[in-house]
Design a protein around this motif. Structure first.
Motif, PDB file in Angstrom:
ATOM      1  N   SER A   1     -11.437  -5.579 -23.116  1.00 49.51           N
ATOM      2  CA  SER A   1     -11.172  -6.838 -23.792  1.00 49.51           C
ATOM      3  C   SER A   1     -10.050  -6.668 -24.827  1.00 49.51           C
ATOM      4  O   SER A   1      -9.808  -5.592 -25.352  1.00 49.51           O
ATOM      5  N   GLU A   2      -9.405  -7.768 -25.085  1.00 46.49           N
ATOM      6  CA  GLU A   2      -8.313  -7.792 -26.041  1.00 46.49           C
ATOM      7  C   GLU A   2      -8.864  -7.611 -27.452  1.00 46.49           C
ATOM      8  O   GLU A   2      -9.923  -8.129 -27.786  1.00 46.49           O
TER       9      GLU A   2
ATOM     10  N   SER B   1      -4.386  -5.062 -30.562  1.00 43.84           N
ATOM     11  CA  SER B   1      -3.583  -5.092 -29.327  1.00 43.84           C
ATOM     12  C   SER B   1      -2.862  -6.427 -29.175  1.00 43.84           C
ATOM     13  O   SER B   1      -1.727  -6.485 -28.696  1.00 43.84           O
ATOM     14  N   PHE B   2      -3.495  -7.512 -29.619  1.00 43.97           N
ATOM     15  CA  PHE B   2      -2.871  -8.832 -29.533  1.00 43.97           C
ATOM     16  C   PHE B   2      -1.685  -8.927 -30.494  1.00 43.97           C
ATOM     17  O   PHE B   2      -0.612  -9.422 -30.122  1.00 43.97           O
ATOM     18  N   ILE B   3      -1.853  -8.425 -31.706  1.00 41.25           N
ATOM     19  CA  ILE B   3      -0.758  -8.433 -32.680  1.00 41.25           C
ATOM     20  C   ILE B   3       0.407  -7.593 -32.156  1.00 41.25           C
ATOM     21  O   ILE B   3       1.570  -8.011 -32.206  1.00 41.25           O
ATOM     22  N   LEU B   4       0.110  -6.418 -31.628  1.00 39.67           N
ATOM     23  CA  LEU B   4       1.141  -5.551 -31.062  1.00 39.67           C
ATOM     24  C   LEU B   4       1.903  -6.272 -29.946  1.00 39.67           C
ATOM     25  O   LEU B   4       3.138  -6.288 -29.926  1.00 39.67           O
TER      26      LEU B   4
ATOM     27  N   LEU C   1     -10.666 -12.772 -32.634  1.00 36.22           N
ATOM     28  CA  LEU C   1     -10.410 -11.375 -32.292  1.00 36.22           C
ATOM     29  C   LEU C   1     -10.824 -10.415 -33.405  1.00 36.22           C
ATOM     30  O   LEU C   1     -11.248  -9.295 -33.139  1.00 36.22           O
ATOM     31  N   ALA C   2     -10.710 -10.857 -34.647  1.00 36.68           N
ATOM     32  CA  ALA C   2     -11.094 -10.024 -35.791  1.00 36.68           C
ATOM     33  C   ALA C   2     -12.609  -9.975 -35.984  1.00 36.68           C
ATOM     34  O   ALA C   2     -13.114  -9.190 -36.781  1.00 36.68           O
TER      35      ALA C   2
END
Length: 104
Positions: free
Chosen positions: A2-3, A7-10, A74-75
């Motif tokens: 899962s994200e 990883s999403f910020i990157l 996500l956080a």
């Protein structure tokens, strides 16, 4: 897999062609208004750290032109205005169950 927040910020940072150093200068700490360090950003992107406040999550959303709600998801947290809404325990359970049902 899962994200994750990191990883999403990157991914979004790279899509926008922004270096870690440049993005770090755009993320200002709430307590003193100074930018986060590139190392702190690196730790977030590598999932070694999580953003420590709603303020930082909102800063990432603004700097990368993203929806803050997804970053909060996500956080693994809820924004302060949602936490302060005063929902009763049974309401929170109902909301989470409705969310689960809608994502299946």
């Amino acid at each position: 897999m899962s994200e994750t927040f990191g990883s999403f910020i990157l991914q979004k940072r790279k899509e926008k062609g922004i270096s870690q150093k440049v993005l770090a200068t755009r993320i200002l700490r709430e307590e003193d208004g100074k930018p986060i360090s590139p190392q702190y950003l690196n730790d977030i992107e590598r999932d070694r750290r999580n953003p420590t406040s709603d303020h930082l999550i909102n800063q990432f959303a603004s700097a990368l032109d993203l929806q803050a709600e997804y970053l909060f998801y996500l956080a693994g947290t809820l924004p302060q205005d949602v936490r302060a809404a005063g929902a009763k325990p049974e309401e929170v359970v109902r909301f989470f169950n409705a969310f689960r049902k809608s994502t299946r």
